[in-house]
Design a protein around this motif. Sequence first.
Motif, mmCIF file in Angstrom:
data_model
loop_
_atom_site.group_PDB
_atom_site.id
_atom_site.type_symbol
_atom_site.label_atom_id
_atom_site.label_comp_id
_atom_site.label_asym_id
_atom_site.label_seq_id
_atom_site.Cartn_x
_atom_site.Cartn_y
_atom_site.Cartn_z
ATOM 1 N N LYS A 1 -5.066 1.478 -0.491
ATOM 2 C CA LYS A 1 -3.649 1.246 -0.752
ATOM 3 C C LYS A 1 -3.434 0.095 -1.743
ATOM 4 O O LYS A 1 -2.418 0.054 -2.447
ATOM 5 C CB LYS A 1 -2.903 0.954 0.552
ATOM 6 N N ALA A 2 -4.380 -0.840 -1.780
ATOM 7 C CA ALA A 2 -4.377 -1.960 -2.737
ATOM 8 C C ALA A 2 -3.018 -2.630 -2.861
ATOM 9 O O ALA A 2 -2.379 -2.601 -3.926
ATOM 10 C CB ALA A 2 -4.860 -1.470 -4.107
ATOM 11 N N PRO A 3 -2.541 -3.279 -1.818
ATOM 12 C CA PRO A 3 -1.222 -3.928 -1.903
ATOM 13 C C PRO A 3 -1.156 -5.007 -2.978
ATOM 14 O O PRO A 3 -0.067 -5.276 -3.510
ATOM 15 C CB PRO A 3 -1.027 -4.516 -0.496
ATOM 16 N N TRP A 4 -2.279 -5.604 -3.315
ATOM 17 C CA TRP A 4 -2.294 -6.620 -4.367
ATOM 18 C C TRP A 4 -1.937 -6.032 -5.726
ATOM 19 O O TRP A 4 -1.355 -6.719 -6.563
ATOM 20 C CB TRP A 4 -3.659 -7.311 -4.409
ATOM 21 N N SER A 5 -2.266 -4.743 -5.916
ATOM 22 C CA SER A 5 -1.881 -4.076 -7.167
ATOM 23 C C SER A 5 -0.433 -3.603 -7.109
ATOM 24 O O SER A 5 0.330 -3.761 -8.071
ATOM 25 C CB SER A 5 -2.805 -2.880 -7.434
ATOM 26 N N LEU A 6 -0.081 -3.028 -5.955
ATOM 27 C CA LEU A 6 1.296 -2.540 -5.802
ATOM 28 C C LEU A 6 2.309 -3.668 -5.944
ATOM 29 O O LEU A 6 3.413 -3.477 -6.471
ATOM 30 C CB LEU A 6 1.475 -1.876 -4.429
ATOM 31 N N ASN A 7 1.942 -4.841 -5.477
ATOM 32 C CA ASN A 7 2.869 -5.971 -5.487
ATOM 33 C C ASN A 7 3.262 -6.381 -6.899
ATOM 34 O O ASN A 7 4.287 -7.039 -7.099
ATOM 35 C CB ASN A 7 2.237 -7.153 -4.744
ATOM 36 N N LYS A 8 2.442 -5.992 -7.865
ATOM 37 C CA LYS A 8 2.740 -6.326 -9.263
ATOM 38 C C LYS A 8 3.662 -5.294 -9.909
ATOM 39 O O LYS A 8 4.107 -5.489 -11.043
ATOM 40 C CB LYS A 8 1.445 -6.419 -10.062
ATOM 41 N N GLN A 9 3.913 -4.176 -9.186
ATOM 42 C CA GLN A 9 4.719 -3.098 -9.753
ATOM 43 C C GLN A 9 6.174 -3.205 -9.268
ATOM 44 O O GLN A 9 6.438 -3.573 -8.123
ATOM 45 C CB GLN A 9 4.140 -1.738 -9.348
ATOM 46 N N GLU A 10 7.060 -2.883 -10.151
ATOM 47 C CA GLU A 10 8.492 -2.952 -9.851
ATOM 48 C C GLU A 10 8.852 -1.941 -8.765
ATOM 49 O O GLU A 10 8.426 -0.781 -8.797
ATOM 50 C CB GLU A 10 9.303 -2.641 -11.122
ATOM 51 N N GLY A 11 9.582 -2.384 -7.763
ATOM 52 C CA GLY A 11 10.094 -1.477 -6.744
ATOM 53 C C GLY A 11 9.105 -1.095 -5.670
ATOM 54 O O GLY A 11 9.377 -0.190 -4.869
ATOM 55 N N LYS A 12 7.961 -1.731 -5.635
ATOM 56 C CA LYS A 12 6.930 -1.369 -4.661
ATOM 57 C C LYS A 12 6.839 -2.372 -3.497
ATOM 58 O O LYS A 12 5.963 -2.258 -2.646
ATOM 59 C CB LYS A 12 5.556 -1.281 -5.344
ATOM 60 N N GLN A 13 7.747 -3.335 -3.503
ATOM 61 C CA GLN A 13 7.618 -4.394 -2.504
ATOM 62 C C GLN A 13 7.791 -3.876 -1.067
ATOM 63 O O GLN A 13 7.113 -4.350 -0.148
ATOM 64 C CB GLN A 13 8.630 -5.509 -2.787
ATOM 65 N N ASP A 14 8.683 -2.923 -0.864
ATOM 66 C CA ASP A 14 8.853 -2.369 0.493
ATOM 67 C C ASP A 14 7.568 -1.682 0.961
ATOM 68 O O ASP A 14 7.186 -1.781 2.136
ATOM 69 C CB ASP A 14 10.010 -1.375 0.528
#
Length: 681
Positions: free
Chosen positions: A457-470
């Motif tokens: 899931k790589a939340p560290w990568s998702l966290n850098k993407q717009e709208g992925k914080q939820d």
Amino acid sequence: MSEPRKILVTSALPYANGSIHLGHMLEYIQTDMWVRFQKLRGNQCIYVCADDAHGSAIMLRAEKEGITPEQLIANVQAEHCADFAEFLVDFDNFHSTHAEENRELSSQIYLKLRDAGHIATRSITQYFDPEKKMFLADRFIKGTCPKCGTEDQYGDNCEKCGATYAPTDLKDPKSAISGATPVLKDSQHFFFKLPDFQQMLQSWTRSGTLQDAVANKIAEWLDAGLQQWDISRDAPYFGFEIPDEPGKYFYVWLDAPIGYMASFKNLCSRRPELDFDAFWGKDSTAELYHFIGKDIVNFHALFWPAMLEGAGYRKPSGINVHGYLTVNGQKMSKSRGTFIKARTYLEHLSPEYLRYYYASKLGRGVDDLDLNLEDFVQKVNSDLVGKVVNIASRCAGFIHKGNAGLMVDSNAAPELTEAFLAAAPSIADAYEARDFARAMREIMGLADRANAWIADKAPWSLNKQEGKQDEVQAICATGINLFRQLVIFLKPVLPLLAADAEAFLNVAPLTWNDHQQLLANHQLNEFKPLMTRIDPVKVQAMTDASKEDLAASQTDTGSPKGNGELVKDPLSAEIDFDAFAAIDLRVALIVKAEAVEGADKLLRLTLDIGDEQRNVFSGIKSAYPDPSKLDGRLTMMIANLKPRKMKFGISEGMVMAAGPGGEEIYLLSPDSGAKPGQRIK
């Protein structure tokens, strides 16, 4: 829902004559983990123990130190309690056998046995030290071996040739206490008539109270016929005087197991809700378990249940026997720094590292456990830091930074969460069965799955993407819940880690059933590092601190060195008789023979040498292409050969064979009638 169980648990009593070392800790950690598991499940589980405080050895050490035996055992008890506490061994009561409760119970049990006709008296002849005015136990007599002529051997066996004999067979006997020449003297002794309980013991030892291997060993003694047991010693002796018999004292092994009862009785006096008879009475429905090492099986599985039966008390529900501890594949050694005291370990490393490593290696059986220090570092760092703690450290920061530490109500991995929930009964069964190694394997398997899911899931990568914080918050909340499940499953082994995790999770002390719920809309506390990696430098510092200077090694060709190994000779050189006599040649039963995957010449042999099983690799595959035909065969092995680390494992000895090689290799076998473990003279 079933009623909570009532369980009383004991560990063998440590002798109040020395420090606790890591071999001892194997038993207390094992017992503590099982007790903590039972308490975590909501059962009433009480853990008692005591120092074994009687005997000649304590009396003589106190005399040497210029203090009373009472002062000595008090000093040692304070040291023992401190070591146990820092290793997180949580006794409900730790007492002493030199206590009034034990005096009363020992006298009471003896009188019941005597009045029921289970005590005999007769005169025996023993060595007596005319200077110390005391009878000498076998270990306090030294002399020349009557078989091989080696000097300075103990009164019951020769360390050089392995011969066993009576003290009166020694040549030039001397008292190990005063150096005086002992004289033979008669004395009236008291004997427990153990044969009176032969039939009961044959039934009880096969009732499921013992592991199969232990029951089989006990059966050998039962089949050979039980003997009366000498339960008395003459003054001077530090212990309890036998009622109505001035100058006669209970042998330490008479009152030592009664110390279990005495420690519990002492606890009852401080906890009025506990009823002594409810746990020890003949009709008790509570469970009673003893955890012991394999070296004291006869006392616990023969003498002890017979004493209880004869005195009208209940017998144990189970006796859980474990093997010895080796370090780096060998017996603990002061010269190598692997004879490690508990205190020395604690000065360098966290107790939870060792608790986890022991758990990862402890099965149900009586096999020895090896503390391989390299594997110890790797396993703790990989499993606890790299897998379990890693989940929390990966997820906590995102929850704190992205949502002020509030876990959202979300389950982003329902199948994985269900797998964790479904694994709980199997893990509980493993704990209950004392198969800690299986429990740890299953828990770490879950940790692997959780880490793999988080990595995917790589939340560290998702966290850098717009709208992925939820999505990041959902993933990390799920990760924290999976971590919490793992902490519950590991809590019996790692109580400190669990307490620190509970503080981080902002929850009350976790119970086993808490694994059935997930945290949702829950506020976390600040995350702090829960465990650090083992630094190998600290392990080396621990072994360095454990080394003791030994006497200079002998360097004569073929003679024993200070560490018990033989100096290596050229193959063509002759050896003297002493070198040959040092070889421990024994009859061995081949329990199982099997090919070694990846090896052209080797067979792996599981050998029974009477008191233990050994793993030996032998290059005889070409002569025995079907290894199974060797199963059940007797052969001969060198039992005191230094264990050798090979590509495929540790080889713990050498079997004897002859022949030119190839298909012409012949395992040597003893004559018919030989039994596993017999020494070949």
